[in-house]
Design a protein around this motif. Structure first.
Motif, PDB file in Angstrom:
ATOM      1  N   GLN A 246       0.837  -1.187   0.000  1.00 21.46           N
ATOM      2  CA  GLN A 246       0.000   0.000   0.000  1.00 21.46           C
ATOM      3  C   GLN A 246       0.885   1.256   0.000  1.00 21.46           C
ATOM      4  N   PRO A 247       0.430   2.332  -0.624  1.00 27.30           N
ATOM      5  CA  PRO A 247       1.227   3.570  -0.646  1.00 27.30           C
ATOM      6  C   PRO A 247       1.605   4.017   0.761  1.00 27.30           C
ATOM      7  N   GLY A 248       2.877   4.396   0.911  1.00 27.90           N
ATOM      8  CA  GLY A 248       3.354   4.896   2.194  1.00 27.90           C
ATOM      9  C   GLY A 248       3.928   3.845   3.122  1.00 27.90           C
ATOM     10  N   GLU A 249       3.792   2.559   2.791  1.00 27.84           N
ATOM     11  CA  GLU A 249       4.346   1.500   3.633  1.00 27.84           C
ATOM     12  C   GLU A 249       5.865   1.486   3.553  1.00 27.84           C
ATOM     13  N   PHE A 250       6.513   1.156   4.677  1.00 23.44           N
ATOM     14  CA  PHE A 250       7.939   0.887   4.664  1.00 23.44           C
ATOM     15  C   PHE A 250       8.157  -0.560   4.232  1.00 23.44           C
ATOM     16  N   VAL A 251       8.926  -0.724   3.159  1.00 24.77           N
ATOM     17  CA  VAL A 251       9.210  -2.047   2.609  1.00 24.77           C
ATOM     18  C   VAL A 251      10.715  -2.280   2.656  1.00 24.77           C
TER      19      VAL A 251
END
Length: 339
Positions: free
Chosen positions: A157-162
């Motif tokens: 999802q947009p904004g997640e830290f991956v």
């Protein structure tokens, strides 16, 4: 035609073999480029799972279409690549529209002979149009699709830290498509040169050397104490995979793109308390290949940045072993056949 075969671990041999004769519902490609990937290197080392010798390696391929039967959408002479995963179309996975993990999967260059040769015959249904891309770019579609599929499996999802563990070609592609999905990407690797490459060429903001003693602390600081909600392994290294649970946020997803021969060993309470989700990601599907080609055409991904070494086909036997040496600085090696 000239063919290069990996006869036993550590050994290549050139030979003259019969040029393929066109079969029904198949196509013949004159090979122009062969990308060298981790599978090829592991096969050469003798560490690749699901592998038998002798085998003609090579599945990151592009070339000129010279014959085709059963697919009128393609024209003789056009530049093409193809999906190198030959599925049965009948098993439970294929019936569930997951041909990438077909029960009877035949991966080109792994289970059946691949493209380290001048001409290769493939099922016509696997062909992909070149869409104006160069042969170098087309040969990089498949490894990028591997990363794109892993990202899709993660449902980022947009904004997640991956957190992407491993900055080899598959890891780089994973970072690219995580970024396109809107993620805040962190990369973990032991090679400072590759970490610098990620910053300079891929635009990754956060890089961590896995050899440092305080990886968990650095991740906590970057994520404001939360830890990454998606962790993707692109190393295929048992120690890295088994240790990655320590880097996961509560409620995180852990996606395994990399593959190794050993067992997965997690501390059950650590895994359980997070209500973690464990996912494997195998190969890729037509949707991933189309996403990659579209992204390349739009300029969102510039995979030719990855090519650090170029080798002529006739020199592969002599030079292949050097590609295993980290000191060579190789990220992606591309084999070139005559135009």
């Amino acid at each position: 035609m000239k063919t290069l075969t990996c006869t036993t671990p550590g050994t290549f041999e050139y030979s003259e073999t019969q040029k393929p004769e066109l079969k029904t519902d198949h196509a013949i490609i004159k090979i122009k480029r062969i990308g060298i990937c981790g599978t090829d290197l592991h096969a050469f080392e003798g560490t690749q799972p699901f592998f038998n010798y002798p085998r003609v390696l090579g599945h990151e391929l592009s070339g000129e279409l010279i014959e085709v039967n059963g697919n009128e959408a393609f024209k003789i002479g056009e530049a093409v690549t193809f999906i190198p995963y030959f599925n049965c179309g009948e098993c439970i996975a294929c019936r569930m529209n997951k041909p990438n993990c077909c029960v009877k999967m035949q991966v080109c260059g792994v289970h059946v002979d691949g493209g380290m040769c001048e001409y290769l015959q493939v099922p016509s249904k696997t062909l992909l149009h070149g869409e104006g891309l160069s042969y170098d770019e087309l040969a990089l579609v498949e490894p990028l699709a591997i990363g794109a599929h892993g990202v899709r499996r993660a449902n980022i999802q947009p904004g997640e830290f991956v957190l992407v563990i491993g900055a080899g070609p598959i890891g780089l592609g994973t970072m690219e498509f995580a970024r396109i999905a809107g993620a805040k990407v962190i990369v973990l690797d032991i090679n400072d040169g590759r970490l610098a490459f990620c910053k300079e060429k891929i635009g990754v903001s956060h890089t961590i050397n896995a050899s440092s003693a305080n990886v968990t602390e650095q991740l906590s600081e970057i994520t404001n104490g939360d830890m990454p909600t998606v962790v993707i392994d692109a190393t295929g290294n048992q120690k890295a995979i088994n240790n990655a649970i320590n880097y996961m946020a509560h409620g995180a997803r852990f996606v395994l793109i990399g593959l190794q021969k050993g067992d997965l060993i997690f501390n059950h309470p650590e895994f359980h308390k997070r209500e973690s989700t464990l996912l494997s990601s195998r190969n890729a599907t037509i949707e991933d290949f189309e996403h990659v080609i579209s992204s390349m055409k739009k300029g969102l991904v510039k995979p030719t940045n990855y090519i650090t070494h170029q080798v002529n086909f006739e020199d592969v036997k002599a030079e292949f072993a050097t590609l295993l040496d980290p000191k060579s600085g190789v990220i992606k090696a591309m084999v070139k056949l005559e135009e």
